[in-house]
Write a protein that holds these residues in place. Structure first.
Motif, PDB file in Angstrom:
ATOM      1  N   PRO A   4       0.432  -5.497  10.972  1.00 25.21           N
ATOM      2  CA  PRO A   4      -0.833  -5.622  11.696  1.00 25.21           C
ATOM      3  C   PRO A   4      -1.788  -4.485  11.336  1.00 25.21           C
ATOM      4  O   PRO A   4      -1.359  -3.369  11.034  1.00 25.21           O
ATOM      5  CB  PRO A   4      -0.404  -5.541  13.172  1.00 25.21           C
ATOM      6  CG  PRO A   4       0.880  -4.794  13.151  1.00 25.21           C
ATOM      7  CD  PRO A   4       1.553  -5.116  11.855  1.00 25.21           C
ATOM      8  N   ILE A   5      -3.071  -4.800  11.371  1.00 20.74           N
ATOM      9  CA  ILE A   5      -4.111  -3.822  11.082  1.00 20.74           C
ATOM     10  C   ILE A   5      -4.858  -3.504  12.372  1.00 20.74           C
ATOM     11  O   ILE A   5      -5.274  -4.414  13.101  1.00 20.74           O
ATOM     12  CB  ILE A   5      -5.112  -4.367  10.039  1.00 20.74           C
ATOM     13  CG1 ILE A   5      -4.387  -4.772   8.748  1.00 20.74           C
ATOM     14  CG2 ILE A   5      -6.195  -3.320   9.749  1.00 20.74           C
ATOM     15  CD1 ILE A   5      -3.710  -3.645   8.030  1.00 20.74           C
ATOM     16  N   TYR A   6      -5.012  -2.221  12.627  1.00 19.59           N
ATOM     17  CA  TYR A   6      -5.782  -1.765  13.791  1.00 19.59           C
ATOM     18  C   TYR A   6      -6.879  -0.830  13.325  1.00 19.59           C
ATOM     19  O   TYR A   6      -6.721  -0.102  12.339  1.00 19.59           O
ATOM     20  CB  TYR A   6      -4.880  -1.047  14.792  1.00 19.59           C
ATOM     21  CG  TYR A   6      -3.991  -1.968  15.596  1.00 19.59           C
ATOM     22  CD1 TYR A   6      -4.323  -2.314  16.902  1.00 19.59           C
ATOM     23  CD2 TYR A   6      -2.824  -2.497  15.046  1.00 19.59           C
ATOM     24  CE1 TYR A   6      -3.507  -3.170  17.645  1.00 19.59           C
ATOM     25  CE2 TYR A   6      -2.013  -3.346  15.775  1.00 19.59           C
ATOM     26  CZ  TYR A   6      -2.354  -3.682  17.083  1.00 19.59           C
ATOM     27  OH  TYR A   6      -1.555  -4.533  17.803  1.00 19.59           O
ATOM     28  N   GLY A   7      -7.988  -0.846  14.044  1.00 23.94           N
ATOM     29  CA  GLY A   7      -9.070   0.080  13.771  1.00 23.94           C
ATOM     30  C   GLY A   7      -9.672   0.557  15.075  1.00 23.94           C
ATOM     31  O   GLY A   7     -10.007  -0.262  15.945  1.00 23.94           O
ATOM     32  N   SER A   8      -9.740   1.865  15.258  1.00 21.87           N
ATOM     33  CA  SER A   8     -10.248   2.442  16.505  1.00 21.87           C
ATOM     34  C   SER A   8      -9.494   1.889  17.712  1.00 21.87           C
ATOM     35  O   SER A   8     -10.085   1.616  18.768  1.00 21.87           O
ATOM     36  CB  SER A   8     -11.759   2.172  16.644  1.00 21.87           C
ATOM     37  OG  SER A   8     -12.469   2.697  15.538  1.00 21.87           O
ATOM     38  N   GLY A   9      -8.174   1.641  17.529  1.00 21.64           N
ATOM     39  CA  GLY A   9      -7.335   1.166  18.610  1.00 21.64           C
ATOM     40  C   GLY A   9      -7.419  -0.322  18.868  1.00 21.64           C
ATOM     41  O   GLY A   9      -6.744  -0.839  19.761  1.00 21.64           O
ATOM     42  N   ARG A  10      -8.213  -1.031  18.099  1.00 22.74           N
ATOM     43  CA  ARG A  10      -8.417  -2.472  18.314  1.00 22.74           C
ATOM     44  C   ARG A  10      -7.697  -3.269  17.238  1.00 22.74           C
ATOM     45  O   ARG A  10      -7.721  -2.906  16.058  1.00 22.74           O
ATOM     46  CB  ARG A  10      -9.922  -2.778  18.273  1.00 22.74           C
ATOM     47  CG  ARG A  10     -10.276  -4.252  18.293  1.00 22.74           C
ATOM     48  CD  ARG A  10     -11.793  -4.436  18.212  1.00 22.74           C
ATOM     49  NE  ARG A  10     -12.115  -5.782  17.768  1.00 22.74           N
ATOM     50  CZ  ARG A  10     -12.214  -6.142  16.500  1.00 22.74           C
ATOM     51  NH1 ARG A  10     -12.031  -5.230  15.542  1.00 22.74           N
ATOM     52  NH2 ARG A  10     -12.488  -7.385  16.173  1.00 22.74           N
ATOM     53  N   PHE A  11      -7.052  -4.369  17.652  1.00 25.14           N
ATOM     54  CA  PHE A  11      -6.373  -5.243  16.699  1.00 25.14           C
ATOM     55  C   PHE A  11      -7.404  -5.946  15.819  1.00 25.14           C
ATOM     56  O   PHE A  11      -8.291  -6.650  16.308  1.00 25.14           O
ATOM     57  CB  PHE A  11      -5.531  -6.272  17.451  1.00 25.14           C
ATOM     58  CG  PHE A  11      -4.854  -7.290  16.561  1.00 25.14           C
ATOM     59  CD1 PHE A  11      -3.820  -6.920  15.721  1.00 25.14           C
ATOM     60  CD2 PHE A  11      -5.267  -8.622  16.563  1.00 25.14           C
ATOM     61  CE1 PHE A  11      -3.186  -7.851  14.910  1.00 25.14           C
ATOM     62  CE2 PHE A  11      -4.647  -9.559  15.759  1.00 25.14           C
ATOM     63  CZ  PHE A  11      -3.604  -9.176  14.927  1.00 25.14           C
ATOM     64  N   VAL A  12      -7.279  -5.758  14.493  1.00 20.41           N
ATOM     65  CA  VAL A  12      -8.221  -6.320  13.526  1.00 20.41           C
ATOM     66  C   VAL A  12      -7.676  -7.593  12.890  1.00 20.41           C
ATOM     67  O   VAL A  12      -8.402  -8.578  12.712  1.00 20.41           O
ATOM     68  CB  VAL A  12      -8.547  -5.276  12.435  1.00 20.41           C
ATOM     69  CG1 VAL A  12      -9.377  -5.896  11.309  1.00 20.41           C
ATOM     70  CG2 VAL A  12      -9.264  -4.087  13.044  1.00 20.41           C
ATOM     71  N   GLY A  13      -6.402  -7.582  12.531  1.00 15.67           N
ATOM     72  CA  GLY A  13      -5.804  -8.741  11.866  1.00 15.67           C
ATOM     73  C   GLY A  13      -4.462  -8.376  11.276  1.00 15.67           C
ATOM     74  O   GLY A  13      -3.829  -7.384  11.666  1.00 15.67           O
ATOM     75  N   VAL A  14      -4.043  -9.161  10.303  1.00 12.86           N
ATOM     76  CA  VAL A  14      -2.745  -8.978   9.658  1.00 12.86           C
ATOM     77  C   VAL A  14      -2.931  -9.084   8.153  1.00 12.86           C
ATOM     78  O   VAL A  14      -3.640  -9.971   7.669  1.00 12.86           O
ATOM     79  CB  VAL A  14      -1.728 -10.046  10.130  1.00 12.86           C
ATOM     80  CG1 VAL A  14      -0.393  -9.859   9.426  1.00 12.86           C
ATOM     81  CG2 VAL A  14      -1.540  -9.993  11.639  1.00 12.86           C
ATOM     82  N   VAL A  15      -2.305  -8.185   7.413  1.00 11.53           N
ATOM     83  CA  VAL A  15      -2.291  -8.286   5.961  1.00 11.53           C
ATOM     84  C   VAL A  15      -0.854  -8.559   5.527  1.00 11.53           C
ATOM     85  O   VAL A  15       0.096  -8.011   6.097  1.00 11.53           O
ATOM     86  CB  VAL A  15      -2.846  -7.008   5.288  1.00 11.53           C
ATOM     87  CG1 VAL A  15      -2.006  -5.790   5.590  1.00 11.53           C
ATOM     88  CG2 VAL A  15      -2.985  -7.204   3.784  1.00 11.53           C
ATOM     89  N   ALA A  16      -0.694  -9.456   4.546  1.00  9.20           N
ATOM     90  CA  ALA A  16       0.637  -9.871   4.105  1.00  9.20           C
ATOM     91  C   ALA A  16       0.701  -9.936   2.592  1.00  9.20           C
ATOM     92  O   ALA A  16      -0.277 -10.314   1.927  1.00  9.20           O
ATOM     93  CB  ALA A  16       0.997 -11.242   4.687  1.00  9.20           C
ATOM     94  N   ILE A  17       1.847  -9.557   2.049  1.00  5.94           N
ATOM     95  CA  ILE A  17       2.170  -9.764   0.638  1.00  5.94           C
ATOM     96  C   ILE A  17       3.226 -10.848   0.578  1.00  5.94           C
ATOM     97  O   ILE A  17       4.289 -10.718   1.197  1.00  5.94           O
ATOM     98  CB  ILE A  17       2.688  -8.468  -0.020  1.00  5.94           C
ATOM     99  CG1 ILE A  17       1.594  -7.404  -0.054  1.00  5.94           C
ATOM    100  CG2 ILE A  17       3.201  -8.750  -1.435  1.00  5.94           C
ATOM    101  CD1 ILE A  17       2.085  -6.052  -0.556  1.00  5.94           C
ATOM    102  N   ASP A  18       2.948 -11.919  -0.144  1.00  2.61           N
ATOM    103  CA  ASP A  18       3.885 -13.026  -0.284  1.00  2.61           C
ATOM    104  C   ASP A  18       4.710 -12.813  -1.548  1.00  2.61           C
ATOM    105  O   ASP A  18       4.199 -12.957  -2.667  1.00  2.61           O
ATOM    106  CB  ASP A  18       3.140 -14.357  -0.359  1.00  2.61           C
ATOM    107  CG  ASP A  18       2.414 -14.687   0.943  1.00  2.61           C
ATOM    108  OD1 ASP A  18       2.878 -14.237   2.000  1.00  2.61           O
ATOM    109  OD2 ASP A  18       1.380 -15.385   0.893  1.00  2.61           O
ATOM    110  N   MET A  19       5.966 -12.443  -1.369  1.00  4.57           N
ATOM    111  CA  MET A  19       6.849 -12.160  -2.499  1.00  4.57           C
ATOM    112  C   MET A  19       7.435 -13.448  -3.056  1.00  4.57           C
ATOM    113  O   MET A  19       7.888 -14.317  -2.310  1.00  4.57           O
ATOM    114  CB  MET A  19       7.982 -11.231  -2.057  1.00  4.57           C
ATOM    115  CG  MET A  19       8.894 -10.800  -3.194  1.00  4.57           C
ATOM    116  SD  MET A  19      10.248  -9.744  -2.625  1.00  4.57           S
ATOM    117  CE  MET A  19      11.269 -10.940  -1.776  1.00  4.57           C
TER     118      MET A  19
END
Length: 325
Positions: free
Chosen positions: A190-205
């Motif tokens: 999960p990605i957070y910025g300034s304490g707020r949930f921004v989204g999710v980044v994923a690597i598909d292996m």
């Protein structure tokens, strides 16, 4: 001959350990990279640069707005950036939208070198709470349409604050990613910025890549497989003889007889790295550190005895062994 058997098992354990370390390197490189992408996105968001860059890109960049969606179909450098596709207009959006857009763009700048230092990464995704996603390698918005189904994907649901309050990276279930990439295993954070949930980044292996690496196991007997904590078989020389033709991950019961390994929980009960005999089968399991997966090796004891006899009594070994049975 009994001493020879013990020596053979010691040799075999060494082969398993070396193989596990090789596979561990593949998994760790993915988790290290996903952590790096999280740091980039978070740092850009916290510094305020993401907000400025996101607004600038929305107003004057390569992203183009359509009637109900926006996309980066007309980029001049598709081999260096992913496509960014979303729902709604580009103007008049909230400050959070532009800040999150800038975070995704910052991640996108890191992706063009993945083919060189992360060859098993088939795809990278950034799914944002503000109704857009970035996907690398670039594909047209017709192929990467933004749909509500993105928010039903396990990568999204497992990254939610209520599902992942500790904000840890995680491995999602494998899935079929299409004819050109085959089965994929996502590692996400999960990605957070300034304490707020921004989204999710994923690597598909790519499981095709994982199975090719698994094929380098250096002992001629038995079966070496990779099994995740949900019971999905991720690598297996027989079940994935042609990985690109497989449309769904194999199950544990397809890989091992139930009297040998009845459940995925039974793998965890085996002592790590130590040979155990079940139903006439020598088993060794080695847990991975970078993923909640196991390397599982199985070989009938009779196969080892046959090998030892044939090596010591050429020509007569097979007959002697058959009589012994």
């Amino acid at each position: 001959l009994s001493n020879a058997y013990d020596e053979e098992v010691v040799f075999l354990r060494g082969q398993i350990e070396r193989h596990a370390q090789f596979l561990e390197f593949v998994l760790r490189s993915s988790t290290d990279e996903i952590e790096s992408l999280r740091l980039v996105a978070g740092a850009e968001r916290d510094s305020g640069r993401a907000c400025r860059e996101g607004l600038q890109e929305a107003l004057h960049g390569e992203i183009r707005a359509g009637p109900v969606t926006f996309h980066r179909d007309a980029t001049r450098t598709p081999d260096r950036v992913g496509n960014l596709i979303g729902k709604g207009p580009l103007t008049g959006r909230s400050n959070d939208f532009y800040c999150d857009l800038g975070s995704a763009l910052a991640v996108g700048t890191q992706l063009h070198s993945l083919a060189f230092h992360l060859p098993h990464a088939a795809r990278v995704r950034f799914v944002a709470a503000e109704n857009f996603h970035l996907v690398f390698p670039w594909q047209s918005s017709e192929r990467l349409a933004f749909t509500p189904a993105l928010y039903q994907d396990p990568v999204w649901t497992l990254g939610q604050p209520q599902s992942n309050p500790d904000r840890r990276k995680f491995w999602a279930p494998p899935f079929f990613g299409g004819e050109e990439v085959g089965l994929l295993a996502p590692v996400a954070v999960p990605i957070y910025g300034s304490g707020r949930f921004v989204g999710v980044v994923a690597i598909d292996m790519s499981l095709d890549y994982l199975n090719r690496v698994n094929g380098y196991f250096g002992y001629p007997l038995g079966t070496v497989a990779v099994v995740d904590d949900r019971g999905h078989v991720m690598a297996h020389p027989g079940l994935y003889a042609d990985p690109m033709k497989v449309r769904a991950p194999a199950s544990l019961e397809q890989a091992f007889p139930p009297q040998v390994l009845p459940t995925v929980a039974s793998i965890a009960t085996l002592p790590a790295g130590e040979p155990v005999v079940r139903a006439g089968t020598l088993l060794v399991q080695r847990p991975f550190v970078s993923a909640p997966w196991y390397l599982v090796y199985a070989v009938p004891q009779t196969a080892i005895w046959r090998k030892l006899i044939l090596e010591r009594v050429p020509g007569m070994g097979a007959a002697l062994f058959a009589l012994a049975l």
